[in-house]
Scaffold this motif. Structure first.
Motif, PDB file in Angstrom:
ATOM      1  N   LEU A  26      14.486   2.284   0.508  1.00  0.00           N
ATOM      2  CA  LEU A  26      13.095   2.739   0.436  1.00  0.00           C
ATOM      3  C   LEU A  26      12.405   2.067  -0.736  1.00  0.00           C
ATOM      4  CD1 LEU A  26      13.556   6.621   0.566  1.00  0.00           C
ATOM      5  CD2 LEU A  26      12.745   5.199   2.421  1.00  0.00           C
ATOM      6  N   ALA A  27      11.105   1.819  -0.579  1.00  0.00           N
ATOM      7  CA  ALA A  27      10.279   1.337  -1.685  1.00  0.00           C
ATOM      8  C   ALA A  27       8.850   1.775  -1.409  1.00  0.00           C
ATOM      9  CB  ALA A  27      10.356  -0.178  -1.806  1.00  0.00           C
ATOM     10  N   ALA A  28       8.095   2.022  -2.476  1.00  0.00           N
ATOM     11  CA  ALA A  28       6.707   2.448  -2.312  1.00  0.00           C
ATOM     12  C   ALA A  28       5.782   1.489  -3.036  1.00  0.00           C
ATOM     13  CB  ALA A  28       6.519   3.862  -2.853  1.00  0.00           C
ATOM     14  N   GLY A  29       4.701   1.130  -2.362  1.00  0.00           N
ATOM     15  CA  GLY A  29       3.642   0.326  -2.957  1.00  0.00           C
ATOM     16  C   GLY A  29       2.398   1.200  -3.047  1.00  0.00           C
ATOM     17  N   GLU A  30       1.247   0.595  -3.215  1.00  0.00           N
ATOM     18  CA  GLU A  30       0.009   1.373  -3.304  1.00  0.00           C
ATOM     19  C   GLU A  30      -0.448   1.784  -1.915  1.00  0.00           C
ATOM     20  OE1 GLU A  30      -3.038   0.241  -5.983  1.00  0.00           O
ATOM     21  OE2 GLU A  30      -1.608  -0.576  -7.411  1.00  0.00           O
ATOM     22  N   GLY A  31      -0.206   3.041  -1.592  1.00  0.00           N
ATOM     23  CA  GLY A  31      -0.641   3.594  -0.316  1.00  0.00           C
ATOM     24  C   GLY A  31       0.300   3.362   0.844  1.00  0.00           C
ATOM     25  N   PHE A  32       1.498   2.819   0.591  1.00  0.00           N
ATOM     26  CA  PHE A  32       2.434   2.610   1.699  1.00  0.00           C
ATOM     27  C   PHE A  32       3.875   2.847   1.255  1.00  0.00           C
ATOM     28  CE2 PHE A  32       2.502  -1.575  -0.266  1.00  0.00           C
ATOM     29  CZ  PHE A  32       3.825  -1.978  -0.145  1.00  0.00           C
ATOM     30  N   TYR A  70       4.934   2.303   6.449  1.00  0.00           N
ATOM     31  CA  TYR A  70       4.220   3.545   6.743  1.00  0.00           C
ATOM     32  C   TYR A  70       2.994   3.645   5.850  1.00  0.00           C
ATOM     33  CZ  TYR A  70       8.459   5.213   9.111  1.00  0.00           C
ATOM     34  OH  TYR A  70       9.531   5.360   9.951  1.00  0.00           O
ATOM     35  N   ASP A  71       1.882   4.040   6.434  1.00  0.00           N
ATOM     36  CA  ASP A  71       0.660   4.325   5.690  1.00  0.00           C
ATOM     37  C   ASP A  71       0.802   5.727   5.101  1.00  0.00           C
ATOM     38  OD1 ASP A  71      -1.919   4.603   4.734  1.00  0.00           O
ATOM     39  OD2 ASP A  71      -2.817   4.870   6.711  1.00  0.00           O
ATOM     40  N   LEU A  72       0.479   5.880   3.813  1.00  0.00           N
ATOM     41  CA  LEU A  72       0.607   7.180   3.150  1.00  0.00           C
ATOM     42  C   LEU A  72      -0.752   7.815   2.871  1.00  0.00           C
ATOM     43  CD1 LEU A  72       3.515   6.463   0.626  1.00  0.00           C
ATOM     44  CD2 LEU A  72       3.631   7.498   2.906  1.00  0.00           C
ATOM     45  N   SER A  73      -1.763   7.515   3.695  1.00  0.00           N
ATOM     46  CA  SER A  73      -3.079   8.156   3.524  1.00  0.00           C
ATOM     47  C   SER A  73      -2.933   9.668   3.533  1.00  0.00           C
ATOM     48  CB  SER A  73      -4.043   7.724   4.625  1.00  0.00           C
ATOM     49  OG  SER A  73      -4.300   6.352   4.527  1.00  0.00           O
ATOM     50  N   ASP A  74      -2.067  10.177   4.401  1.00  0.00           N
ATOM     51  CA  ASP A  74      -1.682  11.588   4.403  1.00  0.00           C
ATOM     52  C   ASP A  74      -0.238  11.615   3.916  1.00  0.00           C
ATOM     53  OD1 ASP A  74      -0.913  14.191   4.800  1.00  0.00           O
ATOM     54  OD2 ASP A  74      -1.435  14.245   6.928  1.00  0.00           O
ATOM     55  N   PRO A  75       0.003  11.840   2.620  1.00  0.00           N
ATOM     56  CA  PRO A  75       1.352  11.694   2.058  1.00  0.00           C
ATOM     57  C   PRO A  75       2.408  12.582   2.705  1.00  0.00           C
ATOM     58  CG  PRO A  75      -0.254  12.199   0.329  1.00  0.00           C
ATOM     59  CD  PRO A  75      -0.972  12.241   1.628  1.00  0.00           C
ATOM     60  N   HIS A  77       2.184  -5.475  -1.986  1.00  0.00           N
ATOM     61  CA  HIS A  77       3.146  -6.412  -1.408  1.00  0.00           C
ATOM     62  C   HIS A  77       4.480  -5.720  -1.169  1.00  0.00           C
ATOM     63  CE1 HIS A  77       0.467  -9.762  -2.323  1.00  0.00           C
ATOM     64  NE2 HIS A  77       0.268  -9.178  -3.493  1.00  0.00           N
ATOM     65  N   VAL A  78       5.143  -6.119  -0.084  1.00  0.00           N
ATOM     66  CA  VAL A  78       6.497  -5.634   0.176  1.00  0.00           C
ATOM     67  C   VAL A  78       7.406  -6.854   0.288  1.00  0.00           C
ATOM     68  CG1 VAL A  78       6.222  -5.543   2.699  1.00  0.00           C
ATOM     69  CG2 VAL A  78       7.935  -4.112   1.601  1.00  0.00           C
ATOM     70  N   ARG A 127       9.646   8.468  -5.371  1.00  0.00           N
ATOM     71  CA  ARG A 127       8.566   9.428  -5.589  1.00  0.00           C
ATOM     72  C   ARG A 127       7.222   8.716  -5.563  1.00  0.00           C
ATOM     73  NH1 ARG A 127       8.034  14.259  -9.973  1.00  0.00           N
ATOM     74  NH2 ARG A 127       6.009  14.947  -9.260  1.00  0.00           N
ATOM     75  N   VAL A 128       6.268   9.322  -4.862  1.00  0.00           N
ATOM     76  CA  VAL A 128       4.896   8.826  -4.822  1.00  0.00           C
ATOM     77  C   VAL A 128       3.997  10.030  -5.075  1.00  0.00           C
ATOM     78  CG1 VAL A 128       3.104   7.701  -3.461  1.00  0.00           C
ATOM     79  CG2 VAL A 128       5.501   7.023  -3.162  1.00  0.00           C
ATOM     80  N   GLY A 129       3.375  10.069  -6.250  1.00  0.00           N
ATOM     81  CA  GLY A 129       2.522  11.210  -6.588  1.00  0.00           C
ATOM     82  C   GLY A 129       3.317  12.497  -6.542  1.00  0.00           C
TER      83      GLY A 129
END
Length: 192
Positions: A135-141, A153-158, A183-184, A93-95
């Motif tokens: 899967l893993a999520a960092g800040e914005g990716f 993947y860039d998550l600028s548009d989630p 970091h990944v 989950r991201v946001g």
């Protein structure tokens, strides 16, 4: 889905050898269980905790949601994302969005604006001819591990992840991915 509770014996005299021996025998016990309805498809696999919700991958059954508002009484809230075309096994989950992966699914994006009824918002483009393994999520990716490498993947548009990089050469698997802030980390046959 089951809940466990850790029980540690009470030690009244910390210097008492018998009491210390008893304290080292801590136990876990089953305190609760929440079943899905009879006939629900798929067996539960990975588990994601998010606030008072738990989301478990259910393969061809999609994703199963449980409430953990009262951990001693988890409740099945329903399943979502099921399809005969693919299976969903792992989610992050991201946001307000949930990114789920599985066999033949690529990465599915669910909008959690209405937490009671998550809606499919999109699918991340699949760059490699392979099913995602992790899967893993960092800040914005979002990092997606596959047998053919890790895709970032860039998550600028989630709702619409944009592929920006592949971190391992073709044919080198990314068996596991983890992220921390910017970091990944990727595991492969060669190590981390």
């Amino acid at each position: 889905m089951a809940g466990l509770e850790r029980r540690v014996p009470d030690v009244k005299h910390p210097f008492d050898a018998a009491a210390a021996a008893e304290a080292s025998n801590e136990t876990w016990r089953l305190v609760s269980e929440a079943a899905r309805p009879d006939g629900a498809k798929g067996s539960l696999k990975s588990l994601l905790l998010s606030g008072t919700d738990a989301i478990a991958g259910a393969g061809e059954g999609g994703l199963a949601r449980f409430s953990l508002a009262d951990p001693s009484k988890p409740a099945h809230l329903g399943d979502f994302g099921a399809s005969p075309e693919y299976a969903l096994d792992t989610a992050v989950r991201v946001g307000g969005f949930l990114y789920a992966r599985g066999w033949k699914a690529g990465v599915r994006v669910f909008d959690l604006a209405d937490n009671a009824k998550p809606k499919l918002a999109g699918t991340a483009p699949q760059l490699l001819d392979d099913s995602p393994d992790d899967l893993a999520a960092g800040e914005g990716f979002l990092a997606v591990g596959t047998d053919a490498g890790a895709i970032l993947y860039d998550l600028s548009d989630p709702a619409s992840p944009d592929p920006v990089s592949i971190v391992a050469g073709p044919g080198e698997s990314a068996n596991g991915v983890a992220a921390r802030r910017f970091h990944v980390f990727v595991t492969s046959e060669r190590g981390l």
